[in-house]
Scaffold this motif. Structure first.
Motif, PDB file in Angstrom:
ATOM      1  N   THR A 171     -19.791  43.975 135.680  1.00  8.31           N
ATOM      2  CA  THR A 171     -19.981  42.574 136.056  1.00  8.31           C
ATOM      3  C   THR A 171     -19.540  42.426 137.514  1.00  8.31           C
ATOM      4  N   LEU A 218     -16.229  33.530 142.235  1.00 14.70           N
ATOM      5  CA  LEU A 218     -15.210  34.120 141.372  1.00 14.70           C
ATOM      6  C   LEU A 218     -14.820  33.150 140.249  1.00 14.70           C
ATOM      7  N   GLU A 219     -14.757  31.855 140.560  1.00 15.39           N
ATOM      8  CA  GLU A 219     -14.456  30.860 139.534  1.00 15.39           C
ATOM      9  C   GLU A 219     -15.551  30.833 138.463  1.00 15.39           C
ATOM     10  N   GLU A 251     -15.963  44.723 132.794  1.00 20.76           N
ATOM     11  CA  GLU A 251     -15.423  44.479 134.126  1.00 20.76           C
ATOM     12  C   GLU A 251     -16.048  45.389 135.176  1.00 20.76           C
ATOM     13  N   LYS A 305     -16.634  34.410 131.647  1.00 22.09           N
ATOM     14  CA  LYS A 305     -15.837  35.353 130.868  1.00 22.09           C
ATOM     15  C   LYS A 305     -15.053  34.635 129.768  1.00 22.09           C
ATOM     16  N   GLU A 306     -14.432  33.503 130.110  1.00 21.71           N
ATOM     17  CA  GLU A 306     -13.642  32.757 129.135  1.00 21.71           C
ATOM     18  C   GLU A 306     -14.524  32.197 128.017  1.00 21.71           C
ATOM     19  N   LYS A 347     -17.552  33.265 137.614  1.00 21.05           N
ATOM     20  CA  LYS A 347     -17.439  34.487 136.804  1.00 21.05           C
ATOM     21  C   LYS A 347     -16.342  34.344 135.755  1.00 21.05           C
ATOM     22  N   GLU A 348     -15.190  33.799 136.134  1.00 20.93           N
ATOM     23  CA  GLU A 348     -14.088  33.640 135.195  1.00 20.93           C
ATOM     24  C   GLU A 348     -14.434  32.649 134.084  1.00 20.93           C
ATOM     25  N   ARG A 349     -15.140  31.590 134.423  1.00 22.87           N
ATOM     26  CA  ARG A 349     -15.522  30.620 133.400  1.00 22.87           C
ATOM     27  C   ARG A 349     -16.513  31.228 132.406  1.00 22.87           C
ATOM     28  N   HIS A 384     -15.616  34.983 125.631  1.00 23.54           N
ATOM     29  CA  HIS A 384     -14.503  35.467 124.807  1.00 23.54           C
ATOM     30  C   HIS A 384     -14.079  34.437 123.767  1.00 23.54           C
ATOM     31  N   GLU A 442     -17.229  40.258 125.025  1.00 30.05           N
ATOM     32  CA  GLU A 442     -16.436  40.664 126.182  1.00 30.05           C
ATOM     33  C   GLU A 442     -17.344  41.103 127.321  1.00 30.05           C
TER      34      GLU A 442
END
Length: 481
Positions: free
Chosen positions: A222, A199-200, A219, A206-207, A202-204, A210, A216
């Motif tokens: 992904t 999950l970390e 959601e 995404k950031e 994936k968030e990195r 963006h 983008e």
């Protein structure tokens, strides 16, 4: 520009590059990604239509210092487009269908490759080998003691138990592996570690997309999937980590942790549905007036394309259902054309061909030619549904063959008028577009117009007399075929 940039691209990028393609990307996943626990599937919302022009020009300016060339690229990106004969501004994205679009997209997304290789992979790759499993070590010690006592029954039972245990600890906190692959705008991450770290990651991703690339993530598309119990989708295949206790692997311990490629069931259903009606294989009315050679060649081209793409799959044999549906549809089309039956068409065209995997039965049409030239042969089937581990499919493979429509060539080589059946003086009657067949003010459509509309073709192979009659408005379609 392609030669200048291609050598600098990441080895994990496989889209729109010479010598690389979908199959090379999938081969890398199978050969390298052993022991993967989690798949992170990435989908960028409208990637090619959302590329930021300013970011693109900044990236190009880092390597290219020719101001005139950069102005040309800027003008191309800002050229706009016509919609209902009105000019519309292009605010973002690369020109779709242009020859420069693939290389520009790869240059843009190379920033993503660099971020993964320089930041994510070093941060989430730890340890050289997993620590040894304590339970596995204990069973090995018990086998040694039983062997020293001469207890063969106990040794046999313990060896069976040992084969069901992993030799390394799958939950080793000091071991992590992250792997990455990208084809155009589709990317996939494979991670050996806990889900919270997935999950970390994936968030990195995404950031970064963006903040740095102005893109983008979708959601809904992904996803993070468990590699052993769920299937991940990548380039049209299903990917799963294999386990020895599943029915698919038939208890073979050697496949533990290996990535398996499979044909998605919905792909087979959708492909079969194209040749079915009311749940049964059906004839294709648009092909009834084609020559037998063209009908068989068209079915074979469609079948060969899907089969050769999925030859890497371990269950490629499931495409046997598609073969049966397409063959039945083809035979029904031939039967409707000749006012005959499916069984008679099958007996007429059945043949046997030799393949590297032995003889295979197929449907075959041969067109004899004069002047000692080789006959034209069209076959349906004859492709062994057997997995090929290293079947490569590369993009834009160089070819010196004619790239136009082969169907018209086959129809001309058949040497038969498509109106009266004559074989003298073949010519091609063509129209500018299909809409010309329904031009306002035209009287009731002539038979040759209805024939072209039914076949959805802008060309008609006719003899000299029929061509003259068409131009005079007197042509009729013969019932003789």
């Amino acid at each position: 520009m392609t030669r200048h940039y291609d050598v600098q691209f990441s080895r994990h990028s496989h889209g729109f590059r010479p010598g690389r393609g979908c199959h090379t990307a999938l081969n890398e996943v199978v050969e390298v990604w052993k022991g993967t626990h989690w798949f992170v599937e990435g989908d960028i919302s409208d990637c090619f239509g959302s590329l930021d022009h300013e970011v693109m020009l900044v990236i190009l300016g880092e390597k290219i210092h020719d101001g005139r060339f950069l102005r040309l690229i800027r003008q191309m990106l800002k050229a706009g487009y016509l919609e209902d004969w009105r000019w519309q501004a292009t605010l973002s994205g690369a020109p779709q269908g242009g020859v420069a679009s693939p290389i520009l997209s790869n240059i843009y997304l190379d920033r993503l490759d660099q971020f993964v290789e320089q930041h994510l992979l070093p941060d989430y790759n730890r340890g050289r080998l997993r620590r040894r499993s304590r339970e596995y070590w204990r069973v090995e010690a018990r086998i040694k003691r039983a062997s020293q006592r001469g207890d063969k029954a106990a040794v046999h039972a313990l060896r069976q138990q040992l084969r069901r245990l992993p030799s390394a600890d799958p939950d080793d906190p000091d071991y992590r592996r992250l792997r990455y692959i990208r084809y155009a705008d589709d990317w996939l991450l494979g991670f050996a570690g806990p889900k919270r770290e997935s999950l970390e990651i994936k968030e990195r991703m995404k950031e970064f997309l963006h903040d740095e690339l102005k893109l983008e993530l979708s959601e809904s598309k992904t996803l993070i999937t468990h590699a052993a119990s769920q299937a991940s989708r990548f380039l049209g295949y299903e990917l799963r980590t294999q386990l020895a206790d599943t029915k698919i692997t038939r208890g073979r311990r050697a496949v533990n942790g290996c990535i398996g490629l499979y044909v998605p069931r919905d792909v087979i259903r959708k492909r079969c549905a194209l040749y079915m009606k009311r749940g049964k294989p059906a004839f294709r009315g648009a092909l009834i007036h084609d020559q037998d050679f063209s009908i068989v060649a068209k079915y074979q081209a469609e079948y060969r394309g899907i089969v050769q793409y999925y030859l890497l799959a371990q269950d490629v044999g499931r495409l046997g259902l598609l073969h049966w549906v397409m063959e039945s549809s083809m035979l029904k089309t031939l039967a409707r054309k000749h006012q005959s039956t499916v069984s008679r068409m099958a007996r007429r065209h059945r043949a046997t061909v030799q393949t590297p995997d032995g003889p295979r039965t197929c449907m075959q049409v041969i067109v004899r030619r004069s002047d000692g030239r080789k006959p034209l042969v069209a076959r349906f089937g004859g492709i062994p549904l057997k997995r090929q581990r290293f079947a490569d499919l590369v993009d834009r493979k160089p070819s010196t063959r004619y790239t136009g429509s082969n169907e018209l060539i086959h129809r001309l080589l058949a040497g038969q008028c498509e109106i009266c059946g004559s074989r003298n003086g073949m010519q091609v009657h063509h129209i500018r577009k299909m809409a010309d067949l329904n031009r306002p003010g035209r009287p009731e459509p002539s038979p040759w117009i209805r024939l072209m509309a039914q076949r959805r073709r802008k060309t008609l192979v006719v003899c000299h007399d029929c061509h003259w009659d068409i131009r005079r408005g007197r042509a009729t379609v013969s019932t003789r075929r």
